[in-house]
Design an enzyme around this catalytic site. Sequence first.
Site, PDB file in Angstrom:
ATOM      1  N   ASP A  23       0.820  -1.215   0.000  1.00  0.00           N
ATOM      2  CA  ASP A  23       0.000   0.000   0.000  1.00  0.00           C
ATOM      3  C   ASP A  23       0.855   1.267   0.000  1.00  0.00           C
ATOM      4  O   ASP A  23       0.518   2.255  -0.634  1.00  0.00           O
ATOM      5  CB  ASP A  23      -0.934   0.019   1.226  1.00  0.00           C
ATOM      6  CG  ASP A  23      -2.002  -1.064   1.124  1.00  0.00           C
ATOM      7  OD1 ASP A  23      -2.193  -1.584   0.006  1.00  0.00           O
ATOM      8  OD2 ASP A  23      -2.621  -1.390   2.156  1.00  0.00           O
TER       9      ASP A  23
ATOM     10  N   GLU B  42      -7.230 -31.391 -16.473  1.00  0.00           N
ATOM     11  CA  GLU B  42      -7.429 -30.128 -15.732  1.00  0.00           C
ATOM     12  C   GLU B  42      -8.841 -30.085 -15.164  1.00  0.00           C
ATOM     13  O   GLU B  42      -9.751 -30.650 -15.754  1.00  0.00           O
ATOM     14  CB  GLU B  42      -7.305 -28.927 -16.694  1.00  0.00           C
ATOM     15  CG  GLU B  42      -5.973 -28.805 -17.356  1.00  0.00           C
ATOM     16  CD  GLU B  42      -6.004 -27.851 -18.566  1.00  0.00           C
ATOM     17  OE1 GLU B  42      -7.029 -27.169 -18.776  1.00  0.00           O
ATOM     18  OE2 GLU B  42      -5.005 -27.815 -19.280  1.00  0.00           O
TER      19      GLU B  42
ATOM     20  N   LYS C 204     -12.447 -28.610 -14.734  1.00  0.00           N
ATOM     21  CA  LYS C 204     -13.282 -27.792 -15.604  1.00  0.00           C
ATOM     22  C   LYS C 204     -13.935 -26.730 -14.730  1.00  0.00           C
ATOM     23  O   LYS C 204     -14.868 -27.003 -13.965  1.00  0.00           O
ATOM     24  CB  LYS C 204     -14.328 -28.671 -16.286  1.00  0.00           C
ATOM     25  CG  LYS C 204     -15.145 -27.941 -17.315  1.00  0.00           C
ATOM     26  CD  LYS C 204     -15.935 -28.948 -18.154  1.00  0.00           C
ATOM     27  CE  LYS C 204     -16.730 -28.256 -19.238  1.00  0.00           C
ATOM     28  NZ  LYS C 204     -17.695 -27.303 -18.711  1.00  0.00           N
TER      29      LYS C 204
ATOM     30  N   CYS D  83     -43.134  -1.920  11.533  1.00  0.00           N
ATOM     31  CA  CYS D  83     -43.461  -3.334  11.340  1.00  0.00           C
ATOM     32  C   CYS D  83     -42.628  -4.189  12.305  1.00  0.00           C
ATOM     33  O   CYS D  83     -41.405  -4.060  12.347  1.00  0.00           O
ATOM     34  CB  CYS D  83     -43.158  -3.714   9.897  1.00  0.00           C
ATOM     35  SG  CYS D  83     -43.132  -5.484   9.602  1.00  0.00           S
TER      36      CYS D  83
HETATM   37  S1  IVH Z   1     -10.581 -26.278 -22.834  1.00  0.00           S
HETATM   38  C1  IVH Z   1     -10.961 -26.091 -27.272  1.00  0.00           C
HETATM   39  N1  IVH Z   1     -10.102 -26.288 -20.262  1.00  0.00           N
HETATM   40  O1  IVH Z   1     -15.607 -25.377 -20.344  1.00  0.00           O
HETATM   41  C2  IVH Z   1     -10.761 -26.216 -25.847  1.00  0.00           C
HETATM   42  N2  IVH Z   1     -12.207 -25.495 -21.028  1.00  0.00           N
HETATM   43  O2  IVH Z   1     -17.285 -26.251 -23.337  1.00  0.00           O
HETATM   44  C3  IVH Z   1     -11.712 -25.437 -25.108  1.00  0.00           C
HETATM   45  N3  IVH Z   1     -13.665 -24.688 -19.244  1.00  0.00           N
HETATM   46  O3  IVH Z   1     -16.658 -22.882 -22.311  1.00  0.00           O
HETATM   47  C4  IVH Z   1     -11.899 -25.633 -23.729  1.00  0.00           C
HETATM   48  N4  IVH Z   1     -12.299 -25.086 -17.575  1.00  0.00           N
HETATM   49  O4  IVH Z   1     -14.691 -22.174 -20.966  1.00  0.00           O
HETATM   50  C5  IVH Z   1     -10.995 -26.020 -21.254  1.00  0.00           C
HETATM   51  N5  IVH Z   1      -9.553 -26.312 -18.009  1.00  0.00           N
HETATM   52  C6  IVH Z   1     -10.425 -26.027 -18.982  1.00  0.00           C
HETATM   53  C7  IVH Z   1     -11.684 -25.474 -18.711  1.00  0.00           C
HETATM   54  C8  IVH Z   1     -12.552 -25.223 -19.776  1.00  0.00           C
HETATM   55  C9  IVH Z   1     -13.484 -24.612 -17.923  1.00  0.00           C
HETATM   56  C10 IVH Z   1     -14.888 -24.262 -19.960  1.00  0.00           C
HETATM   57  C11 IVH Z   1     -14.636 -23.531 -21.227  1.00  0.00           C
HETATM   58  C12 IVH Z   1     -15.744 -23.921 -22.162  1.00  0.00           C
HETATM   59  C13 IVH Z   1     -16.386 -25.065 -21.466  1.00  0.00           C
HETATM   60  C14 IVH Z   1     -16.386 -26.278 -22.354  1.00  0.00           C
END
Ligand code: IVH
Length: 663
Positions: free
Chosen positions: A38, A113, A115, A426
């Site tokens: 800061d 990974e 999702k 109330c």
């Molecule tokens: S790869 C072509 N990796 O999941 C490769 N997608 O339909 C595209 N998502 O809208 C996706 N985590 O935004 C990938 N580790 C990850 C992800 C990921 C979230 C989302 C992505 C997409 C949906 C898949």
Amino acid sequence: MNEWEARKKIDGLVEKLNYHNYRYYVLDSPEITDYEYDQMIDELSKLERQFPALIRPDSPTQRVGGEPLPAFEQVMHMVPMLSLDNSYDKGELLDFDRRTRRTISGPIEYVVEPKIDGLSVSLKYEKGIFVQGATRGDGRIGENITQNLRTIQSIPLKLKDPIDIEVRGEVYISREKFVELNRKQEEKGEMIFANPRNAAAGSLRQLDPRITARRPLDIFIFNIQWSEGISIQKHSEGLAYLKEIGFKTAPHEVCTDIESVIQVCEEWAKKRREIDFDIDGMVVKVNDLKQREELGTKTKSPRWAIAYKFPAEQQKTFVKDIIVQVGRTGALTPTAILEPVRVAGSVIGRATLHNEDYIKEKDIRILDKVIIQKAGDVIPEVVEVVFDERTGEEKVFQMPKLCPSCGEETVRLEGEAVTRCVNASCPAQLERRIIHFVSRDAMNIEGIGPSIVSLLLENELIRDVADLYDLKKEDLIPLERMGEKSAQNLIDAIEKSKDNDLDRLIFGLGIRLVGAKAARLLAQAFGEMEKLMTAAHEEIIRIPEIGEKMAQSIVAFFEEEENIALIEKLKKTGINMKWKQKGESSDVKKLEGLTFVLTGTLEKYTRNEAKEIIEKLGGKVSGSVSKKTDYVLAGSAAGSKLDKAKALEISILTEEEFEKMIE
Ligand code: IVH
């Protein structure tokens, strides 16, 4: 300091601050304290105010900038943002592996990974500078949300390498931050988000980046969409490189066969509740980029990746009833009373239905069978009605025309989703107001919670918050489960709260839209309750961070005779009505450390008013121009002071520029 020296200093500070930002937000491993950070930000802001021409676009002070947009522009992605095919079990993952092997001979490595359940965005960098960010849109054309993405601290404004690159990632809000965000929204009487994903989506859709900046958005980057001048063979190398140049990358594991892919997916499925962000599955990707090319893509999704979706944690139950609760501000919130079921580790017996429109939209009726889930695994919500199982016995819910607590007519203003009871006396609102008054962030009266408040009201021992201070031990002892000792403790806690600082009292009054932070700003700015009570709208709005709506709400609150009477009554009990922490503000003030000289005739303020504003914002006003002067605020017919300022090359401000500065 001359311009050359200032440039060197600013450059040094920006570099250092961006490095520490990276340590903090990307690596989660800070090297310095928040205080030290800061201090550096303060120093940089001060220099930037003195030398506005030297402000760098990648300066950490420039994350929130620009005016609210009339609408988002459309932008074309460099590379289409594809989506993924889904799989739901082990068998489908084995199929995916078999399909892949039909095209690829030789060993295949997969990267697995999580999702992330957020929103997909693309980020474009030119020569290492963040130039554009967009939503996915239809995959080909998205919306330009650069202003909003700039506010996300884990998005680097400048990369370590000056390369041209477009990356893709997922914007999300962590579970912990989500709970805190909703708590704040509720406190301000604003919209409650159903889950972290909705909160992230709503935040990115704001046309005013200042609103986005207040939302705890974060991002994981998971793909290089396009780049020039870097040679990478594997996705995992790409992720390592992205991290190296400043991005927060998605967690990932490299697997050499599909069995270990399945194992990783199962492990994550088990630990998904323990991590601090929502995931709705895993993504399995071929690691080798040449192999990816060989596999190619279909129209909407690549052949080299697949999503593995976790079974959603949902349960079927039925709506026994829909009740309506009256909040502190009079908002009527419908709640579904459910046949209790276990979802994601806890028993759910009720679910908020938010408001009338929400119920209409989902067509939820009393006695309906419904699917529920814990949104963001935190707040239970009704996903949908099982229409097939309707018997015809179900009853359509009507928002009550009369308040369920006091019987007065309720109102729903045009354009608002909330139905309210506007009767200030109330009882339900009163109960909520008292609970709020004694709560931890307000007067912090230990030992008094909702059940004691309700006992005190039932036994007619109190009628408002001020009555708490007239309670005697003997009044309390006859109450249920109240011993002599606990009665004394309560009396002591009430007594102790009289010494609280003014901000707690202001917050405790429960003025609509005034949260704990705003209460502190008000206490600081006005110093005593009396001044706040009589403050004009213009005075309140001048306080940085206090907006139009809040100022209106404050003025309206202190116009109500009942409120004035309550404060008088509180005063008589001996409660502290003054701000004690003078000058100890932990908030950075806009004009901290700056010295101003006023000259000429100002049009918008008297000299005294201008002086007051400057001082309120932490600045000083001096009578004469010297080397130490940072700015001269010049009105019309300014004389010798202006000449002297010019000679000393001191920045001269018009009233308009001054106004911009304090905005
Ligand atoms: S790869 C072509 N990796 O999941 C490769 N997608 O339909 C595209 N998502 O809208 C996706 N985590 O935004 C990938 N580790 C990850 C992800 C990921 C979230 C989302 C992505 C997409 C949906 C898949």
